[in-house]
Design an enzyme around this catalytic site. Sequence first.
Site, mmCIF file in Angstrom:
data_model
loop_
_atom_site.group_PDB
_atom_site.id
_atom_site.type_symbol
_atom_site.label_atom_id
_atom_site.label_comp_id
_atom_site.label_asym_id
_atom_site.label_seq_id
_atom_site.Cartn_x
_atom_site.Cartn_y
_atom_site.Cartn_z
ATOM 1 N N LYS A 1 3.761 -3.484 7.169
ATOM 2 C CA LYS A 1 4.719 -2.516 7.672
ATOM 3 C C LYS A 1 4.326 -1.716 8.847
ATOM 4 O O LYS A 1 4.758 -1.715 9.796
ATOM 5 C CB LYS A 1 4.891 -1.462 6.340
ATOM 6 C CG LYS A 1 5.640 -2.210 5.386
ATOM 7 C CD LYS A 1 4.914 -2.343 3.863
ATOM 8 C CE LYS A 1 5.591 -3.118 2.962
ATOM 9 N NZ LYS A 1 6.782 -3.877 3.044
ATOM 10 N N ASP B 1 -0.414 3.302 -3.974
ATOM 11 C CA ASP B 1 -0.116 2.198 -3.303
ATOM 12 C C ASP B 1 0.836 2.822 -1.985
ATOM 13 O O ASP B 1 1.721 3.187 -2.152
ATOM 14 C CB ASP B 1 0.983 1.177 -4.312
ATOM 15 C CG ASP B 1 1.416 0.182 -3.541
ATOM 16 O OD1 ASP B 1 1.272 0.145 -1.919
ATOM 17 O OD2 ASP B 1 2.178 -0.588 -3.955
ATOM 18 N N TRP C 1 8.120 -1.266 -7.116
ATOM 19 C CA TRP C 1 6.688 -1.801 -6.979
ATOM 20 C C TRP C 1 5.814 -1.230 -7.785
ATOM 21 O O TRP C 1 4.956 -1.762 -8.583
ATOM 22 C CB TRP C 1 6.282 -1.332 -5.691
ATOM 23 C CG TRP C 1 7.046 -2.423 -4.429
ATOM 24 C CD1 TRP C 1 8.063 -1.981 -3.494
ATOM 25 C CD2 TRP C 1 6.881 -3.749 -4.513
ATOM 26 N NE1 TRP C 1 8.445 -3.244 -2.973
ATOM 27 C CE2 TRP C 1 7.728 -4.109 -3.336
ATOM 28 C CE3 TRP C 1 6.221 -4.837 -4.922
ATOM 29 C CZ2 TRP C 1 8.051 -5.387 -3.007
ATOM 30 C CZ3 TRP C 1 6.466 -6.130 -4.697
ATOM 31 C CH2 TRP C 1 7.232 -6.330 -3.648
#
Length: 358
Positions: free
Chosen positions: A194, A170, A101
Amino acid sequence: MRKWNFSPGPATIPEDVLLEVQSELLEFNNAGISIMEMSHRTELYSSIAFEAKKDFIEILNIPDNYEVLFLQGGATHQFSMIPMNFSHLQGKPAYITTGTWTKRAFEEGSKITEIDQIFSSENENFIYAPHFKDLKIPEDASYVHYCPNETIHGVAFDHIPTINNPLVADMSSSILSEPIDVNKFSLIYASAQKNIGPSGLTVVIIKKSFMKQGNKALTNLLRYSEHSKQNSMLNTPPTFSWYVAGKVFKWVKKLGGLSYFKELNTLKASKLYQVIDNSDFYINPVHINNRSIVNIPFVLKDKKLEPLFLKESAENGLLNLKGHFTVGGMRASIYNAMPLDGVEDLIKFMDHFESKYG
Ligand code: PMP
């Protein structure tokens, strides 16, 4: 029959929340319509949206000099929105790459501005995260970007740094899994799917003084300050996701907040790592200090057995254990809504599978 869902996201949503949503689905609060059919401009919807924001602020203990925004576009959209807003400040942004990511954030950001990648563990297959004290952060970096928990590689930083430059994180897979000191950050962003609720929602926590410095030449939808002026309703927000997120926040509060979840998540993870470490049948390559407490990847020593592991685990009610397609193997994502019982069932299955084929 609901089964244990180890998906990395969209991930398990607490059953209590799903049941509540179900009970309100046809008609919300005597309004004669469902929440999905309700204008975001109504007083009723605004009160739900406001309450969700208030609870989120309370859970994370977010100080008054921060704004919380409920946006769209996923964390991926933040990969461009952040450099668009802030790369005009001082020197080049500095990026720390510890997994897929952050690599993507760097690649996407590099299409917008020149970025200084000050660290990458790609050559070592992303199996660890550095300590900030070992990094050379350029004094004039406009901001520093990193990911405290890399979802695919299961790699987490073991500390939250204190740095002089604006810190951007992030937190898609780590938000709400443990308490954090928001004061250390200028911007935190997280996809919802999530630990927050359904996909379609991206939460941004941004220091107001940093937000003010955002590039004014951008169109409104790309500007944090414009979203803030309109209470995250610059255009139609993801109303249903926001509403469910509000219910998840109430659930988090009811169970005891982030210290409760930190304890539970640490316990679940340590039980699972124990099984892996006590066998030479299962392997997790991540450095001990950098092991994620929410995404636990593992491979089998005998790779040929992996399809069988996935097949038999699914037959035993343990779903979505397949690792990301870029890395293979297995991964158990055990966010807040995965109870200890689910992890214990997985452990029982792993022991059984090892004794059968090991
Ligand atoms: N960053 C991290 C850490 C993630 O885990 C994910 C999604 N798994 C993303 C970014 C991308 O999120 P989205 O698909 O919502 O854009």
